[in-house]
Write an enzyme that holds these catalytic residues in place. Structure first.
Site, PDB file in Angstrom:
ATOM      1  N   ALA A 167       0.823  -1.210   0.000  1.00  0.00           N
ATOM      2  CA  ALA A 167       0.000   0.000   0.000  1.00  0.00           C
ATOM      3  C   ALA A 167       0.855   1.258   0.000  1.00  0.00           C
ATOM      4  CB  ALA A 167      -0.921  -0.007   1.216  1.00  0.00           C
ATOM      5  N   TYR A 168       2.018   1.201   0.621  1.00  0.00           N
ATOM      6  CA  TYR A 168       2.914   2.354   0.669  1.00  0.00           C
ATOM      7  C   TYR A 168       3.329   2.760  -0.741  1.00  0.00           C
ATOM      8  CZ  TYR A 168       7.195   5.003   1.676  1.00  0.00           C
ATOM      9  OH  TYR A 168       8.171   5.966   1.727  1.00  0.00           O
ATOM     10  N   GLY A 169       3.739   1.786  -1.545  1.00  0.00           N
ATOM     11  CA  GLY A 169       4.136   2.082  -2.919  1.00  0.00           C
ATOM     12  C   GLY A 169       2.971   2.567  -3.768  1.00  0.00           C
TER      13      GLY A 169
END
Length: 245
Positions: A167-169
């Protein structure tokens, strides 16, 4: 490319009002200190008051303009909270000359299929939605500035697909698109500019979360990239918008 060996003038940001999210530690704190050293009144936004107070005290000790503290938990903030932030800034300062989005939510690398629903939502909320909402609500204040700069801190995982960035990317990739779209939509207002900045590996708590086995002292301090942020936030980068630095 950012200019090499850039030397910012002493009063580069004199009389500017700049909002820095994630100002309590890491790159956000280093940037806030650098902006204040170069004359800006910095609004310090973050979740932990104690950390914001430490940044505040460091700015005062260095003799910079008195900053302001605005505590906010971006993970739980809603549209009304972001609107109240904009209202407060408008009431206190009348305009905004820049926003540096450094606030970040990251726990660890993981496979997409292993990301818990809550972790997915919190990642998108802090890393993407909050940056959008704050910028959107503060846009009228930015339009009052003769030279306003918005900088979104990105990551390599946002510029090319990388395994385990999860999710960060995805959120960082969204920031890249968000910045470019805003630059296109405000092309008729050259006093506004929107760019992203992807720092190299730095000696921060965020880096340690992702690479716990790394010797953190081998990495440069966040201060090492503040000249680039000063260039992006100051008048020397006028005309640069929709770029990925």
């Amino acid at each position: 490319m950012l200019p090499e060996n850039y030397q910012p003038a002493a009063g580069l940001l004199q009389d500017r009002v700049i909002l820095v999210t994630g100002a309590g530690e890491g790159l956000g704190k280093a940037a806030a200190l650098a902006f204040a050293r170069h004359g800006a009144t910095v609004v310090l936004l973050g979740r932990t008051v104690k950390k914001l107070e430490a940044t505040y005290d460091a700015i005062e000790k260095a003799g910079g303009p008195a900053p302001a503290i605005y505590p906010m938990n971006l993970g739980g903030a809603n549209w009304n909270d972001h609107g109240e932030l904009a209202n407060t800034l408008g009431r206190e300062f009348g305009r905004l000359d820049g926003v540096l989005h450094c606030a970040v939510h990251f726990k660890a690398f993981a496979r997409l299929q292993d990301v818990e629903p809550r972790e997915w939502i919190e990642n998108l909320q802090v890393n993407l939605t909050a940056a959008f909402a704050i910028t959107s609500q503060c846009l009228p204040l930015l339009e009052k500035s003769p030279d306003a700069s918005v900088v979104f801190c990105s990551d390599r995982g946002g510029r090319e697909a990388r395994p385990f960035h999860a999710a960060y990317g995805v959120a960082k990739a969204g920031l890249e698109n968000l910045s470019q779209v805003w630059a296109l939509e405000t092309a008729d207002r050259p006093q506004l500019r929107f760019n992203t900045f992807c720092p190299p590996p730095l000696r921060t708590g965020l880096r340690q979360k992702g690479y716990p086995g790394e010797v953190l002292d081998s990495l440069p301090l966040p201060d090492s990239v503040t000249p680039q942020l000063l260039w992006l936030m100051g008048p020397d980068s006028r005309g640069q918008s929709g770029k990925a630095f």
